[in-house]
Design an enzyme around this catalytic site. Sequence first.
Site, PDB file in Angstrom:
ATOM      1  N   GLU A 152      -3.327  -9.959   6.971  1.00 49.80           N
ATOM      2  CA  GLU A 152      -2.766  -8.587   7.201  1.00 49.80           C
ATOM      3  C   GLU A 152      -4.267  -7.664   7.149  1.00 49.80           C
ATOM      4  OE1 GLU A 152       0.265  -7.448   6.666  1.00 49.80           O
ATOM      5  OE2 GLU A 152      -0.300  -5.210   7.052  1.00 49.80           O
TER       6      GLU A 152
ATOM      7  N   ASP B 237     -10.302  -0.943  -3.642  1.00 51.01           N
ATOM      8  CA  ASP B 237     -10.932  -1.589  -2.557  1.00 51.01           C
ATOM      9  C   ASP B 237     -12.242  -2.133  -3.237  1.00 51.01           C
ATOM     10  OD1 ASP B 237      -8.710  -1.426  -0.815  1.00 51.01           O
ATOM     11  OD2 ASP B 237      -9.578   0.627  -0.183  1.00 51.01           O
TER      12      ASP B 237
HETATM   13  O1  FUB Z   1      -7.639   1.801   0.613  1.00 54.43           O
HETATM   14  C1  FUB Z   1      -6.963   2.021   1.869  1.00 54.43           C
HETATM   15  C2  FUB Z   1      -6.644   0.845   2.580  1.00 54.43           C
HETATM   16  O2  FUB Z   1      -5.808  -0.020   1.633  1.00 54.43           O
HETATM   17  C3  FUB Z   1      -7.764  -0.345   2.556  1.00 54.43           C
HETATM   18  O3  FUB Z   1      -8.477  -0.144   3.755  1.00 54.43           O
HETATM   19  C4  FUB Z   1      -6.911  -1.359   2.701  1.00 54.43           C
HETATM   20  O4  FUB Z   1      -7.688  -2.791   2.691  1.00 54.43           O
HETATM   21  C5  FUB Z   1      -5.851  -1.342   1.442  1.00 54.43           C
HETATM   22  O5  FUB Z   1      -6.473  -1.736   0.358  1.00 54.43           O
END
Ligand code: FUB
Length: 449
Positions: free
Chosen positions: A209, A35
Amino acid sequence: MRIRAGLAVLALSAALVPGSARADNPIVQTIYTADPAPLVHNGRVYVYTGHDEDGSTYFTMRDWRVYSTADMANWTDHGSPMSLTTFSWASADAWAGHVTERNGRFYWYVPVKNRATGRMAIGVGVATSPTGPFTDALGRPLVENGEIDPNVFIDDDGQAYLYWGNPNLWYVRLNTDMTSYSGGVTSIPLTTAGFGARTGNTGRPTLYEEGPWVYKRNGLYYNVFAAECCSEFIGYSTAPGPTGPWTYRGTVMPRQGGSFTNHAGIVDFNGGSYFFYHNAALPGGGGFTRSVAVERFTYRSDGTIPAITMTAAGPAQIGTVNPFVRHEGETSAWASGVETEPTAGGGINVGYIDNSDYLKVRGVAFGGGARTFTARVASASAGGRIELRLGGPSGTLAGTCTVGGTGGWQNWATVSCPVTGASGTHDLYLRFTGGTGYLLNLDWWQFNA
Ligand code: FUB
């Protein structure tokens, strides 16, 4: 945590970059990161990431990390200036955040689970330095509706917007204090014209998403987001204003790289545009053990974004590294086999170094030549050697520094050794050799002309 540069990375390199010997993506090799949220500040790109725990089988994430670079090739590890413990009201899920700067303060918006409600909420960390330490700005959530992935955009008129959401997409207008908002939580309509039509799974109507990344370029507003789980690709929409109406524009990065999520961040730096994302490229990598990577790209003349492909090479280096000033050990283009850790008294050092581990520093300009090498080291064992190699971990040997025991992993001593044949520009490899077990810790190094 110990990730060895092994077959998985080499396989990705061969698959994505035919004929390339370089492999500096993902940008962090010592832990799993996810992220990415890049921020340009004072001539450096800072990347704020999540941290997937080793062996995770869910999004098991307890802290966030910061890395920075001035040349897009060699990255400095700034450690973890914010974690779940920063937020006394948070119980779990240190997920995808975003940092923005306003009036000399850095605000880190993060989704975490609120212990009291059991729902995901958005907290805000604040610091006076891009590397922290960050403290909880409010002592409570800024906003909470069970949804995730905050992203802040400050428009030219000074109005800041906080976007977030999965499965919906929301925004609020932030006040100039960046820790409160005016007006209500507003839903951005997820129309197929705005965010594309889903063809396959689930009851969601559009491709949107999660993970919005909103910015403005040449008067056009962009929203780059993770699309159509699972697995996700990265798509984007544009709009004439920060709240829409949005028009879906297509794919930025196709499904690739072995992680069923992806997460985008885009910045312009030093005349180039850079796209940050994550994949599963490191050994042991997967959907819950991800790694942050970056590609350079060029907008088309009409402002649209070309499709960007994951590579193992990453962007070209901007400029070269001057070896005749001090460099932190935790600054490298590739770290093989080692870990980083906080140094007693502040900062970060490289540790857990075994025989044959190495650090690669890309593009070191020795010019007319280096005479000596100096390093700040510590060892609670019998020590080892630092081989100075050019062009590869088994490349030309320009010098060898012997490190003895210093009586502790944080008992620091300075060692020096002669250097021969180091002139011109090379990738420098600090290759560590010695017996079994951990050999030494490295704080910083420098050549002398
Ligand atoms: O890393 C946890 C979650 O997975 C994030 O909040 C989303 O964007 C996805 O990447």
